[in-house]
Motif scaffolding. Sequence first.
Motif, PDB file in Angstrom:
ATOM      1  N   SER A  10       1.016  -0.722  -0.340  1.00  0.00           N
ATOM      2  CA  SER A  10       0.393  -0.369  -0.289  1.00  0.00           C
ATOM      3  C   SER A  10       0.975   1.464  -0.472  1.00  0.00           C
ATOM      4  O   SER A  10       2.054   1.232   0.390  1.00  0.00           O
ATOM      5  CB  SER A  10      -0.876   0.088   0.998  1.00  0.00           C
ATOM      6  N   THR A  11      -0.208   2.311  -0.205  1.00  0.00           N
ATOM      7  CA  THR A  11       1.507   3.833  -0.390  1.00  0.00           C
ATOM      8  C   THR A  11       1.723   3.628   1.370  1.00  0.00           C
ATOM      9  O   THR A  11       2.831   4.493   0.939  1.00  0.00           O
ATOM     10  CB  THR A  11       0.561   4.527  -0.150  1.00  0.00           C
ATOM     11  N   ALA A  12       1.419   3.279   1.961  1.00  0.00           N
ATOM     12  CA  ALA A  12       1.486   3.750   3.529  1.00  0.00           C
ATOM     13  C   ALA A  12       2.968   2.185   3.474  1.00  0.00           C
ATOM     14  O   ALA A  12       4.499   2.512   4.670  1.00  0.00           O
ATOM     15  CB  ALA A  12       1.410   2.907   4.243  1.00  0.00           C
ATOM     16  N   ASP A  13       3.888   1.974   2.317  1.00  0.00           N
ATOM     17  CA  ASP A  13       4.885   1.036   2.380  1.00  0.00           C
ATOM     18  C   ASP A  13       5.747   2.015   1.822  1.00  0.00           C
ATOM     19  O   ASP A  13       7.130   0.620   1.591  1.00  0.00           O
ATOM     20  CB  ASP A  13       4.373  -0.445   1.392  1.00  0.00           C
ATOM     21  N   ILE A  14       5.855   2.572   1.076  1.00  0.00           N
ATOM     22  CA  ILE A  14       6.264   3.198  -0.360  1.00  0.00           C
ATOM     23  C   ILE A  14       7.722   3.755   0.403  1.00  0.00           C
ATOM     24  O   ILE A  14       8.969   3.190   0.166  1.00  0.00           O
ATOM     25  CB  ILE A  14       5.733   4.156  -0.984  1.00  0.00           C
ATOM     26  N   ARG A  50       9.607   2.787   2.931  1.00  0.00           N
ATOM     27  CA  ARG A  50      11.105   1.591   3.066  1.00  0.00           C
ATOM     28  C   ARG A  50      10.936   0.859   1.770  1.00  0.00           C
ATOM     29  O   ARG A  50      12.104   0.252   1.537  1.00  0.00           O
ATOM     30  CB  ARG A  50      10.141   0.130   4.143  1.00  0.00           C
ATOM     31  N   MET A  51      10.246   0.570   0.667  1.00  0.00           N
ATOM     32  CA  MET A  51      10.367   0.311   0.305  1.00  0.00           C
ATOM     33  C   MET A  51      11.237   0.683  -0.780  1.00  0.00           C
ATOM     34  O   MET A  51      12.342  -0.091  -1.969  1.00  0.00           O
ATOM     35  CB  MET A  51       9.048  -0.126  -0.917  1.00  0.00           C
ATOM     36  N   ALA A  52      10.884   2.075  -0.831  1.00  0.00           N
ATOM     37  CA  ALA A  52      12.543   2.645  -1.553  1.00  0.00           C
ATOM     38  C   ALA A  52      13.725   2.541  -1.276  1.00  0.00           C
ATOM     39  O   ALA A  52      14.395   2.826  -2.002  1.00  0.00           O
ATOM     40  CB  ALA A  52      11.909   4.807  -1.587  1.00  0.00           C
ATOM     41  N   ASP A  53      13.748   2.631   0.331  1.00  0.00           N
ATOM     42  CA  ASP A  53      14.684   1.850   0.459  1.00  0.00           C
ATOM     43  C   ASP A  53      15.976   0.560   0.306  1.00  0.00           C
ATOM     44  O   ASP A  53      17.054   0.746   0.034  1.00  0.00           O
ATOM     45  CB  ASP A  53      14.854   2.063   2.167  1.00  0.00           C
ATOM     46  N   LEU A  54      14.418   0.359   0.417  1.00  0.00           N
ATOM     47  CA  LEU A  54      15.135  -1.549  -0.120  1.00  0.00           C
ATOM     48  C   LEU A  54      15.496  -1.226  -1.978  1.00  0.00           C
ATOM     49  O   LEU A  54      16.764  -2.092  -2.173  1.00  0.00           O
ATOM     50  CB  LEU A  54      14.366  -2.053  -0.858  1.00  0.00           C
ATOM     51  N   LEU A  55      14.502   0.062  -3.031  1.00  0.00           N
ATOM     52  CA  LEU A  55      15.544  -0.572  -3.465  1.00  0.00           C
ATOM     53  C   LEU A  55      16.421   0.419  -3.893  1.00  0.00           C
ATOM     54  O   LEU A  55      17.381   0.346  -5.279  1.00  0.00           O
ATOM     55  CB  LEU A  55      14.342   0.857  -4.684  1.00  0.00           C
ATOM     56  N   GLY A  56      16.807   1.084  -3.469  1.00  0.00           N
ATOM     57  CA  GLY A  56      18.437   1.546  -3.121  1.00  0.00           C
ATOM     58  C   GLY A  56      19.466   0.817  -2.304  1.00  0.00           C
ATOM     59  O   GLY A  56      19.879   0.860  -3.553  1.00  0.00           O
ATOM     60  N   GLU A  57      19.152  -0.343  -2.157  1.00  0.00           N
ATOM     61  CA  GLU A  57      19.925  -1.530  -2.144  1.00  0.00           C
ATOM     62  C   GLU A  57      20.345  -2.198  -3.031  1.00  0.00           C
ATOM     63  O   GLU A  57      21.552  -2.561  -3.610  1.00  0.00           O
ATOM     64  CB  GLU A  57      20.007  -2.458  -1.068  1.00  0.00           C
ATOM     65  N   LEU A  58      18.745  -2.443  -4.067  1.00  0.00           N
ATOM     66  CA  LEU A  58      18.989  -3.029  -5.697  1.00  0.00           C
ATOM     67  C   LEU A  58      19.702  -2.213  -5.653  1.00  0.00           C
ATOM     68  O   LEU A  58      20.787  -2.883  -7.093  1.00  0.00           O
ATOM     69  CB  LEU A  58      17.588  -3.465  -5.593  1.00  0.00           C
TER      70      LEU A  58
END
Length: 155
Positions: free
Chosen positions: A12-16, A18-26
């Motif tokens: 959901s939009t509330a997760d964005i 943390r997800m952006a942080d994970l994409l930073g790792e990727l």
Amino acid sequence: MKKQQFRVDRASTADIERMADLLGELFAIERDFAADGKRQTAGLRRLIERDRDAAAFVARDATGSIIGMVTVQLVVSTAEGAPSARIEDVVVDGDVRRRGIGRALVEAALDWARGTGATRAQLLMDTSNAAAEAFYARLGWEKTQLAARRISLRK
Ligand SMILES: CC(C)(COP(=O)(O)OP(=O)(O)OC[C@H]1O[C@@H](n2cnc3c(N)ncnc32)[C@H](O)[C@@H]1OP(=O)(O)O)[C@@H](O)C(=O)NCCC(=O)NCCS
């Protein structure tokens, strides 16, 4: 965290954030991409706000913290005469790898794609990413004879 102590659900939009942080790792390990929090946030918002032709899934640990993610989008394949799914943004937190989380995320994305009528899924991976290569091979993904090209449309 023991094996299986996680769940996968639609992001959901509330997760964005943390997800952006994970994409930073990727993106730190994918040589074709550079992390840019604003762009990843904007991209995730677009994906999550669409629901018929795109989806994002997250894995959460027992406390609800996000420990992995995947996104999936559809294109029309003339080869298939049907939608084809493109899997992207597969990343699992470095502390909890090799516990089946990546597999569960990819399976969730493929289940969603099947449910839309897609008959094929594709993805791109960095050619030097040995872990990803082993992971997708284990999950049954086949190599193709295709090579990726791209062009920037930014002014
Ligand atoms: C690739 C990645 C998503 C795998 O996630 P994961 O949760 O560790 O994967 P799983 O535990 O579901 O692995 C399933 C199987 O894939 C294979 N596999 C996964 N990682 C592997 C590795 N580093 N080396 C060899 N085989 C691997 C194994 O056979 C594994 O089963 P096993 O642990 O029972 O032997 C994770 O390593 C990651 O986030 N890497 C950084 C981001 C990335 O490269 N993403 C892919 C972009 S294309």
